[in-house]
Design a protein around this motif. Structure first.
Motif, PDB file in Angstrom:
ATOM      1  N   PRO A   1       0.832  -1.331   0.008  1.00 33.35           N
ATOM      2  CA  PRO A   1      -0.156  -0.304  -0.031  1.00 33.35           C
ATOM      3  C   PRO A   1       0.875   1.305   0.129  1.00 33.35           C
ATOM      4  CG  PRO A   1      -0.099  -1.106   2.163  1.00 33.35           C
ATOM      5  CD  PRO A   1       0.621  -1.925   1.129  1.00 33.35           C
ATOM      6  N   GLY A   2       0.244   2.146  -0.098  1.00 32.91           N
ATOM      7  CA  GLY A   2       1.336   3.736  -0.203  1.00 32.91           C
ATOM      8  C   GLY A   2       0.542   4.606  -1.272  1.00 32.91           C
ATOM      9  N   SER A   3      -0.256   3.922  -2.413  1.00 32.46           N
ATOM     10  CA  SER A   3      -0.593   4.687  -3.278  1.00 32.46           C
ATOM     11  C   SER A   3      -2.027   4.584  -3.904  1.00 32.46           C
ATOM     12  CB  SER A   3       0.146   4.585  -4.614  1.00 32.46           C
ATOM     13  OG  SER A   3       0.145   3.535  -5.143  1.00 32.46           O
ATOM     14  N   GLY A   4      -2.967   5.102  -4.349  1.00 33.86           N
ATOM     15  CA  GLY A   4      -4.090   4.826  -4.629  1.00 33.86           C
ATOM     16  C   GLY A   4      -5.118   4.866  -3.408  1.00 33.86           C
ATOM     17  N   LEU A   5      -6.056   3.902  -3.635  1.00 37.83           N
ATOM     18  CA  LEU A   5      -6.951   3.997  -2.670  1.00 37.83           C
ATOM     19  C   LEU A   5      -6.562   2.969  -1.231  1.00 37.83           C
ATOM     20  CD1 LEU A   5      -9.849   2.802  -5.051  1.00 37.83           C
ATOM     21  CD2 LEU A   5      -9.908   5.278  -3.598  1.00 37.83           C
ATOM     22  N   ALA A   6      -5.354   2.424  -1.418  1.00 38.76           N
ATOM     23  CA  ALA A   6      -4.976   1.508  -0.428  1.00 38.76           C
ATOM     24  C   ALA A   6      -5.162   1.958   0.994  1.00 38.76           C
ATOM     25  CB  ALA A   6      -3.796   0.832  -0.588  1.00 38.76           C
ATOM     26  N   GLY A   7      -5.664   1.130   1.981  1.00 41.37           N
ATOM     27  CA  GLY A   7      -5.742   1.604   3.155  1.00 41.37           C
ATOM     28  C   GLY A   7      -5.553   0.433   4.285  1.00 41.37           C
ATOM     29  N   ALA A   8      -5.151   0.744   5.269  1.00 44.67           N
ATOM     30  CA  ALA A   8      -4.847  -0.591   6.228  1.00 44.67           C
ATOM     31  C   ALA A   8      -6.239  -1.098   7.035  1.00 44.67           C
ATOM     32  CB  ALA A   8      -3.913  -0.569   7.207  1.00 44.67           C
ATOM     33  N   GLY A   9      -6.584  -2.002   7.497  1.00 41.78           N
ATOM     34  CA  GLY A   9      -7.577  -2.181   8.560  1.00 41.78           C
ATOM     35  C   GLY A   9      -8.717  -2.817   7.773  1.00 41.78           C
ATOM     36  N   HIS A  10      -8.830  -3.214   6.640  1.00 39.27           N
ATOM     37  CA  HIS A  10     -10.112  -3.750   6.197  1.00 39.27           C
ATOM     38  C   HIS A  10      -9.716  -5.038   5.159  1.00 39.27           C
ATOM     39  CE1 HIS A  10     -10.400   0.029   3.315  1.00 39.27           C
ATOM     40  NE2 HIS A  10      -9.371  -0.793   3.013  1.00 39.27           N
ATOM     41  N   SER A  11      -8.487  -5.641   5.254  1.00 41.67           N
ATOM     42  CA  SER A  11      -8.043  -6.388   4.188  1.00 41.67           C
ATOM     43  C   SER A  11      -9.038  -7.676   4.156  1.00 41.67           C
ATOM     44  CB  SER A  11      -6.542  -7.096   4.634  1.00 41.67           C
ATOM     45  OG  SER A  11      -6.611  -7.746   5.643  1.00 41.67           O
ATOM     46  N   GLU A  12      -9.788  -8.115   5.296  1.00 46.55           N
ATOM     47  CA  GLU A  12     -10.307  -9.259   5.277  1.00 46.55           C
ATOM     48  C   GLU A  12     -11.510  -8.887   4.414  1.00 46.55           C
ATOM     49  OE1 GLU A  12     -10.864 -11.591   8.599  1.00 46.55           O
ATOM     50  OE2 GLU A  12      -8.907 -11.980   8.711  1.00 46.55           O
ATOM     51  N   GLN A  13     -12.229  -7.765   4.174  1.00 45.91           N
ATOM     52  CA  GLN A  13     -13.040  -7.404   3.531  1.00 45.91           C
ATOM     53  C   GLN A  13     -12.820  -7.255   1.848  1.00 45.91           C
ATOM     54  OE1 GLN A  13     -13.813  -4.547   6.200  1.00 45.91           O
ATOM     55  NE2 GLN A  13     -14.196  -6.607   7.111  1.00 45.91           N
ATOM     56  N   ASP A  14     -11.343  -7.378   1.625  1.00 45.82           N
ATOM     57  CA  ASP A  14     -11.071  -6.993   0.057  1.00 45.82           C
ATOM     58  C   ASP A  14     -11.597  -8.233  -0.676  1.00 45.82           C
ATOM     59  OD1 ASP A  14      -9.415  -5.059   0.589  1.00 45.82           O
ATOM     60  OD2 ASP A  14      -7.747  -6.120   1.009  1.00 45.82           O
ATOM     61  N   GLY A  15     -11.512  -9.401  -0.181  1.00 42.88           N
ATOM     62  CA  GLY A  15     -12.238 -10.692  -1.058  1.00 42.88           C
ATOM     63  C   GLY A  15     -11.368 -11.395  -1.917  1.00 42.88           C
ATOM     64  N   LEU A  16     -10.103 -10.441  -2.425  1.00 46.69           N
ATOM     65  CA  LEU A  16      -9.649 -11.120  -3.306  1.00 46.69           C
ATOM     66  C   LEU A  16      -7.734 -11.120  -2.891  1.00 46.69           C
ATOM     67  CD1 LEU A  16     -10.324  -8.192  -6.062  1.00 46.69           C
ATOM     68  CD2 LEU A  16     -11.031 -10.853  -6.219  1.00 46.69           C
ATOM     69  N   TYR A  17      -7.419 -12.581  -2.809  1.00 47.52           N
ATOM     70  CA  TYR A  17      -5.867 -12.446  -2.739  1.00 47.52           C
ATOM     71  C   TYR A  17      -5.094 -11.797  -3.869  1.00 47.52           C
ATOM     72  CZ  TYR A  17      -6.523 -16.063   0.644  1.00 47.52           C
ATOM     73  OH  TYR A  17      -6.589 -16.769   2.070  1.00 47.52           O
ATOM     74  N   ALA A  18      -3.972 -11.115  -3.388  1.00 44.95           N
ATOM     75  CA  ALA A  18      -3.236 -10.398  -4.619  1.00 44.95           C
ATOM     76  C   ALA A  18      -1.890 -10.632  -4.209  1.00 44.95           C
ATOM     77  CB  ALA A  18      -3.535  -8.945  -4.381  1.00 44.95           C
ATOM     78  N   GLY A  19      -1.064 -11.016  -5.191  1.00 46.22           N
ATOM     79  CA  GLY A  19       0.334 -11.306  -5.003  1.00 46.22           C
ATOM     80  C   GLY A  19       1.178 -11.011  -6.629  1.00 46.22           C
ATOM     81  N   VAL A  20       2.404 -10.815  -6.579  1.00 41.83           N
ATOM     82  CA  VAL A  20       3.126 -10.700  -7.794  1.00 41.83           C
ATOM     83  C   VAL A  20       4.506 -11.819  -7.299  1.00 41.83           C
ATOM     84  CG1 VAL A  20       4.692  -9.544  -8.993  1.00 41.83           C
ATOM     85  CG2 VAL A  20       2.679  -8.480  -8.250  1.00 41.83           C
ATOM     86  N   GLY A  21       4.831 -12.614  -8.450  1.00 42.42           N
ATOM     87  CA  GLY A  21       5.765 -13.402  -8.367  1.00 42.42           C
ATOM     88  C   GLY A  21       6.753 -13.251  -9.439  1.00 42.42           C
ATOM     89  N   ARG A  22       8.012 -13.649  -9.167  1.00 46.72           N
ATOM     90  CA  ARG A  22       9.038 -13.592 -10.369  1.00 46.72           C
ATOM     91  C   ARG A  22       9.321 -14.799 -10.848  1.00 46.72           C
ATOM     92  NH1 ARG A  22      14.551 -13.244 -11.255  1.00 46.72           N
ATOM     93  NH2 ARG A  22      15.356 -11.466 -12.244  1.00 46.72           N
ATOM     94  N   ARG A  23       9.300 -15.089 -12.268  1.00 46.30           N
ATOM     95  CA  ARG A  23       9.486 -16.218 -12.854  1.00 46.30           C
ATOM     96  C   ARG A  23      11.104 -16.806 -12.548  1.00 46.30           C
ATOM     97  NH1 ARG A  23       9.985 -20.670 -15.155  1.00 46.30           N
ATOM     98  NH2 ARG A  23       9.880 -21.176 -17.288  1.00 46.30           N
TER      99      ARG A  23
END
Ligand SMILES: C[S@@+](CC[C@H](N)C(=O)[O-])C[C@H]1O[C@@H](n2cnc3c(N)ncnc32)[C@H](O)[C@@H]1O
Length: 272
Positions: free
Chosen positions: A249-271
């Motif tokens: 987080p740190g840009s856009g709409l991101a804010g702490a405290g409600h991650s369980e309501q996000d509903g979507l897992y999110a990640g980035v992996g390097r091949r």
């Protein structure tokens, strides 16, 4: 009925304005205008089934932006965006080409309105194009003229699968589909994805699944372990597999405290 609905007669034959589509429902949730009455009706049903669904969609879009910028900062200059949707604010080519002029982007979707609007938007952009294909057929996507013209698979590619994996039915073998894309990528490429889960009690997976059954896109939430399996062959970058609002987080709409309501897992992996 709006003027846009009345114009349905002029649509390409493959567009069915009587059956909602995920692309058009999502467009409506994000405040776009490329949708029909049936899509808006389904969006309302989704809002009732899953409180906070508009915020979930916005956080997803904010994650997409951060993931693209992360990959640009890591040196990626070409992107393959699976299930890219109807162009809205903050499309991948806009984010990437603003940060790195000349960055190349191939979008993929199978929804006729998404494809038609992407074609219009990209008509004058020599470094971005759309492939009309089913993403569960990686060979078709990788062999498409647009993909071969714009992407160099000897160089790192940013593969984006943002709110798309949960449209792949178990019988279509999502892990196998992701593996076939991975095998085409050079080491140093990245996979960025989000995926619906009902691991959290705030997310009403059964209601979302049953609401989406009346659309052309059924939905399949997955557990953390199942989503991690899509990253096979990739090393997750920090902070690992989290949820949309808590991934760097740190840009856009991101804010702490409600991650369980996000509903979507999110990640980035390097091949690897
Ligand atoms: C919710 S939208 C996501 C748009 C964008 N990726 C984002 O996250 O902002 C999902 C998109 O995936 C597309 N889609 C679903 N299944 C697909 C498939 N098998 N092949 C191609 N596109 C697909 C839908 O048409 C829709 O446009």
């Amino acid at each position: 009925m709006t003027a846009r609905d009345e114009a349905a007669d002029e649509l390409p034959r493959e567009v069915n304005p009587d059956i909602p589509s995920a692309a058009r429902v999502y467009d409506h949730l994000l405040g776009g205008g490329h949708n029909f009455a049936v899509d808006r009706q389904l969006a309302e049903e989704l809002k009732a089934a899953q409180p906070g669904v508009v915020r979930i969609a916005r956080e997803n879009r904010a994650f997409l932006r951060r993931a693209v910028l992360f990959m640009i900062n890591a040196g990626v200059r070409q992107f393959l965006d699976l299930g890219s949707g109807i162009p809205t604010v903050g499309n991948v080519h806009e984010i990437a080409q603003a940060a790195a002029p000349g960055a190349r982007v191939v979008y993929v979707d199978h929804e006729p309105i998404a494809v038609a609007h992407s074609r219009l938007l990209l008509a004058d952009n020599t470094n971005a194009d759309i492939v009309d294909a089913d993403i569960t057929r990686p060979e078709d996507v990788l062999a498409a003229e647009q993909t071969r013209r714009l992407l160099d698979f000897d160089q790192p590619v940013g593969l984006l699968a943002v709110t798309i994996g949960h449209y792949i039915a178990p019988e279509a073998d999502p892990v196998g589909v992701f593996a076939r894309y991975r095998d085409a990528l050079a080491p140093g490429s990245f996979l960025g994805l989000t995926h619906l889960t009902d691991d959290f009690t705030a997310i009403r997976g059964e209601q979302i699944v049953s609401t989406m059954k009346s659309s052309r896109d059924s939905i399949f939430p997955r557990t953390r372990e199942e989503v991690l399996a899509l990253f096979t062959g990739y090393q997750l970058v920090e902070p690992g597999l989290v949820t949309t609002s808590t991934w760097r987080p740190g840009s856009g709409l991101a804010g702490a405290g409600h991650s369980e309501q996000d509903g979507l897992y999110a990640g980035v992996g390097r091949r690897q």
